[in-house]
Design a protein around this motif. Structure first.
Motif, PDB file in Angstrom:
ATOM      1  N   ALA A 154       0.861  -1.187   0.000  1.00  0.00           N
ATOM      2  CA  ALA A 154       0.000   0.000   0.000  1.00  0.00           C
ATOM      3  C   ALA A 154       0.889   1.226   0.000  1.00  0.00           C
ATOM      4  CB  ALA A 154      -0.918   0.008   1.219  1.00  0.00           C
ATOM      5  N   HIS A 155       0.326   2.366  -0.376  1.00  0.00           N
ATOM      6  CA  HIS A 155       1.069   3.616  -0.252  1.00  0.00           C
ATOM      7  C   HIS A 155       0.088   4.777  -0.107  1.00  0.00           C
ATOM      8  CE1 HIS A 155       0.329   3.456  -4.644  1.00  0.00           C
ATOM      9  NE2 HIS A 155       0.276   4.768  -4.567  1.00  0.00           N
ATOM     10  N   VAL A 156       0.602   5.834   0.464  1.00  0.00           N
ATOM     11  CA  VAL A 156      -0.188   7.054   0.631  1.00  0.00           C
ATOM     12  C   VAL A 156       0.708   8.234   0.289  1.00  0.00           C
ATOM     13  CG1 VAL A 156       0.402   7.200   3.098  1.00  0.00           C
ATOM     14  CG2 VAL A 156      -1.604   8.421   2.230  1.00  0.00           C
ATOM     15  N   SER A 157       0.147   9.237  -0.383  1.00  0.00           N
ATOM     16  CA  SER A 157       0.951  10.395  -0.785  1.00  0.00           C
ATOM     17  C   SER A 157       0.330  11.677  -0.252  1.00  0.00           C
ATOM     18  CB  SER A 157       1.072  10.472  -2.310  1.00  0.00           C
ATOM     19  OG  SER A 157      -0.203  10.603  -2.908  1.00  0.00           O
ATOM     20  N   GLY A 158       1.182  12.622   0.069  1.00  0.00           N
ATOM     21  CA  GLY A 158       0.753  13.933   0.536  1.00  0.00           C
ATOM     22  C   GLY A 158       1.470  15.016  -0.252  1.00  0.00           C
ATOM     23  N   LEU A 159       0.726  16.001  -0.704  1.00  0.00           N
ATOM     24  CA  LEU A 159       1.287  17.101  -1.487  1.00  0.00           C
ATOM     25  C   LEU A 159       1.679  18.250  -0.567  1.00  0.00           C
ATOM     26  CD1 LEU A 159       1.877  18.564  -4.185  1.00  0.00           C
ATOM     27  CD2 LEU A 159      -0.557  19.211  -4.242  1.00  0.00           C
ATOM     28  N   GLU A 160       2.902  18.731  -0.728  1.00  0.00           N
ATOM     29  CA  GLU A 160       3.397  19.875   0.053  1.00  0.00           C
ATOM     30  C   GLU A 160       3.801  20.998  -0.896  1.00  0.00           C
ATOM     31  OE1 GLU A 160       6.629  21.034   3.543  1.00  0.00           O
ATOM     32  OE2 GLU A 160       6.496  18.982   2.804  1.00  0.00           O
ATOM     33  N   ILE A 161       3.465  22.230  -0.507  1.00  0.00           N
ATOM     34  CA  ILE A 161       3.781  23.395  -1.328  1.00  0.00           C
ATOM     35  C   ILE A 161       4.387  24.473  -0.434  1.00  0.00           C
ATOM     36  CG2 ILE A 161       2.873  25.198  -2.848  1.00  0.00           C
ATOM     37  CD1 ILE A 161       0.482  23.303  -3.405  1.00  0.00           C
ATOM     38  N   VAL A 162       5.546  24.986  -0.814  1.00  0.00           N
ATOM     39  CA  VAL A 162       6.139  26.121  -0.118  1.00  0.00           C
ATOM     40  C   VAL A 162       6.551  27.157  -1.157  1.00  0.00           C
ATOM     41  CG1 VAL A 162       6.924  24.809   1.883  1.00  0.00           C
ATOM     42  CG2 VAL A 162       8.423  25.032  -0.092  1.00  0.00           C
ATOM     43  N   TYR A 163       6.859  28.345  -0.677  1.00  0.00           N
ATOM     44  CA  TYR A 163       7.204  29.456  -1.574  1.00  0.00           C
ATOM     45  C   TYR A 163       8.386  30.224  -0.998  1.00  0.00           C
ATOM     46  CZ  TYR A 163       6.706  33.717  -4.374  1.00  0.00           C
ATOM     47  OH  TYR A 163       6.942  34.777  -5.229  1.00  0.00           O
ATOM     48  N   GLY A 278      -9.675  22.064  -6.157  1.00  0.00           N
ATOM     49  CA  GLY A 278      -9.963  20.746  -6.690  1.00  0.00           C
ATOM     50  C   GLY A 278      -8.868  19.713  -6.493  1.00  0.00           C
ATOM     51  N   LYS A 279      -7.744  20.110  -5.891  1.00  0.00           N
ATOM     52  CA  LYS A 279      -6.640  19.176  -5.668  1.00  0.00           C
ATOM     53  C   LYS A 279      -6.832  18.425  -4.343  1.00  0.00           C
ATOM     54  CE  LYS A 279      -3.990  20.548  -9.194  1.00  0.00           C
ATOM     55  NZ  LYS A 279      -4.853  21.597  -9.743  1.00  0.00           N
ATOM     56  N   ARG A 280      -6.360  17.203  -4.301  1.00  0.00           N
ATOM     57  CA  ARG A 280      -6.377  16.428  -3.062  1.00  0.00           C
ATOM     58  C   ARG A 280      -5.027  16.557  -2.371  1.00  0.00           C
ATOM     59  NH1 ARG A 280      -9.107  10.644  -3.015  1.00  0.00           N
ATOM     60  NH2 ARG A 280      -8.986  11.226  -0.813  1.00  0.00           N
ATOM     61  N   GLN A 281      -5.061  16.752  -1.073  1.00  0.00           N
ATOM     62  CA  GLN A 281      -3.817  16.895  -0.330  1.00  0.00           C
ATOM     63  C   GLN A 281      -3.220  15.537   0.017  1.00  0.00           C
ATOM     64  OE1 GLN A 281      -3.088  16.352   3.233  1.00  0.00           O
ATOM     65  NE2 GLN A 281      -1.032  17.180   3.013  1.00  0.00           N
ATOM     66  N   MET A 282      -4.089  14.557   0.279  1.00  0.00           N
ATOM     67  CA  MET A 282      -3.614  13.245   0.693  1.00  0.00           C
ATOM     68  C   MET A 282      -4.387  12.168  -0.065  1.00  0.00           C
ATOM     69  SD  MET A 282      -3.268  11.906   4.587  1.00  0.00           S
ATOM     70  CE  MET A 282      -2.795  10.228   4.997  1.00  0.00           C
ATOM     71  N   THR A 283      -3.665  11.209  -0.656  1.00  0.00           N
ATOM     72  CA  THR A 283      -4.297  10.195  -1.496  1.00  0.00           C
ATOM     73  C   THR A 283      -3.749   8.813  -1.162  1.00  0.00           C
ATOM     74  OG1 THR A 283      -4.421  11.831  -3.292  1.00  0.00           O
ATOM     75  CG2 THR A 283      -4.831   9.537  -3.866  1.00  0.00           C
ATOM     76  N   TRP A 284      -4.659   7.853  -0.979  1.00  0.00           N
ATOM     77  CA  TRP A 284      -4.291   6.473  -0.707  1.00  0.00           C
ATOM     78  C   TRP A 284      -4.310   5.653  -1.990  1.00  0.00           C
ATOM     79  CZ3 TRP A 284      -2.640   4.517   3.901  1.00  0.00           C
ATOM     80  CH2 TRP A 284      -2.825   5.315   5.029  1.00  0.00           C
ATOM     81  N   SER A 285      -3.480   4.630  -2.034  1.00  0.00           N
ATOM     82  CA  SER A 285      -3.508   3.695  -3.153  1.00  0.00           C
ATOM     83  C   SER A 285      -4.806   2.894  -3.127  1.00  0.00           C
ATOM     84  CB  SER A 285      -2.310   2.743  -3.074  1.00  0.00           C
ATOM     85  OG  SER A 285      -2.320   2.017  -1.847  1.00  0.00           O
TER      86      SER A 285
END
Length: 361
Positions: A154-163, A278-285
């Motif tokens: 299994a895997h899970v992903s999280g999107l991070e954004i910095v500036y 509309g973007k997801r921050q955290m997504t599971w497989s």
């Protein structure tokens, strides 16, 4: 007030005029964000957060733990733009992830993925290349073979954004793999992943370095120590709340600076709001939560809503007119602090000093 104090609060629960609670800081930042969005004619569901009521009153409830919360006011459920909802959502996600790390018995492998970026790059372009390349990566024959070779369950992903002012937007993804193989060749794992990913990025018209685009860390037998050492749950779930580092700013730090009149931060935060829509921050497989015993994946809005429990105590009910005044004065956070510390009597006394119509029923 320094940005980090405003966003993250101090390290104590004591409420004072000098050091507001973390929760109070989040509510105040929410008001700042509503102003930034509304004043520029932007439309976003965060503008209605806590405004719309499910009935004619809002209840202040207190859990058995002593924590006070509002019941009866709608929430926006925006993990990207609302600091109040984001805090609730990410804490729930973190609890789930910690459970999976401690109970599953799988070896955690943390991968951080990014791409080359310049000050002139627009955030939506970078996100399109990053997300699109990763979608292609996790599809087809190559991915099936990769997951089989390394025992990825299994895997899970999280999107991070910095500036940062120097380099502009820096989006990256943290992907936590749950591997049923404690003896994997981590160098081979990284090499295969890097070769495939960098090729897909090039196909998108962007560039990712084979040396710097992917970072891989593997766990050990002490999962709780691993979580503490690497901050896995924070990396995956709390990416928009954490402080920036190395001269960068988190989105909520941008909002605070924008609220203080920094024009560059205003423009950056507006771009961020538009690009994350509309973007997801955290997504599971697919099937990953079932493998890890986590059950149904609740929506962000579900996690943002406080649920009444049978043993929760009703402190006081506030009618619509009073609630509108509380919202207008920006007292949502302070009122919960008062309710926690002093109960019904303290709330009535507090309201009598700040509202035109303090009587409560």
């Amino acid at each position: 007030m320094p940005v980090e104090e405003f966003i993250l609060g101090n390290t104590t629960n004591k409420v004072s005029a000098i050091s507001p609670s973390r929760r109070t800081a989040r509510y105040k930042l929410l008001d700042v964000i509503k102003g930034l969005i509304g004043n520029y004619g932007m439309r976003h569901r965060v503008l209605g957060c806590m405004h719309m009521l499910h009935s004619n009153s809002v209840d202040i409830m207190r859990k058995s733990s002593g924590q006070a919360y509002y019941s009866g006011a709608s929430v926006c459920g925006s993990v990207w733009v609302c600091p109040v909802c984001a805090s609730r959502i990410t804490l729930s996600r973190r609890d789930e992830l910690e459970q999976a790390l401690r109970v599953s018995g799988f070896t955690p492998v943390m991968v951080t993925v990014t791409l080359q970026h310049y000050k002139s790059d627009h955030l939506n372009v970078l996100l399109s290349a990053l997300n699109g390349s990763l979608r292609k990566l996790k599809a087809g024959r190559w991915w099936k073979g990769f997951t089989s070779r390394y025992g990825i369950m299994a895997h899970v992903s999280g999107l991070e954004i910095v500036y940062s002012l120097q380099h502009g937007w820096h989006p990256h993804k943290h992907i936590l793999f749950f591997v049923d193989n404690g003896e994997i060749d981590i160098n081979a794992f990284k090499d295969e992943l890097t070769e495939r990913y960098t090729g897909l990025i090039r196909e998108s018209g962007m560039y990712a370095s084979e040396y710097h685009s992917i970072d891989v860390s593997i766990g050990d037998d002490d999962i709780s120590g691993y979580v503490a050492k690497w901050g896995l749950t924070d990396e995956v779930t709390r990416s928009n709340i954490k402080r920036g580092k190395d001269g960068s700013y988190s989105p909520f730090e941008l909002a605070e600076l924008a609220g203080n009149g920094e024009r560059w931060a205003v423009m950056a935060f507006r771009e961020y709001v538009e690009s994350t829509s509309g973007k997801r921050q955290m997504t599971w497989s697919h099937g990953g939560r079932k493998v890890l015993g986590l059950g149904r994946d609740k929506s962000d809005k579900e996690l943002a809503e406080e649920r009444k429990q049978s043993d929760d105590e009703l402190i006081i009910s506030i009618d619509r007119k009073q609630w509108n005044q509380i919202m207008r004065l920006g007292l949502q956070g302070e009122l919960l602090d008062v309710a926690e510390d002093g109960g019904t009597g303290a709330v009535i006394l507090f309201l009598s000093g700040v509202l035109s119509y303090p009587d409560t029923s």
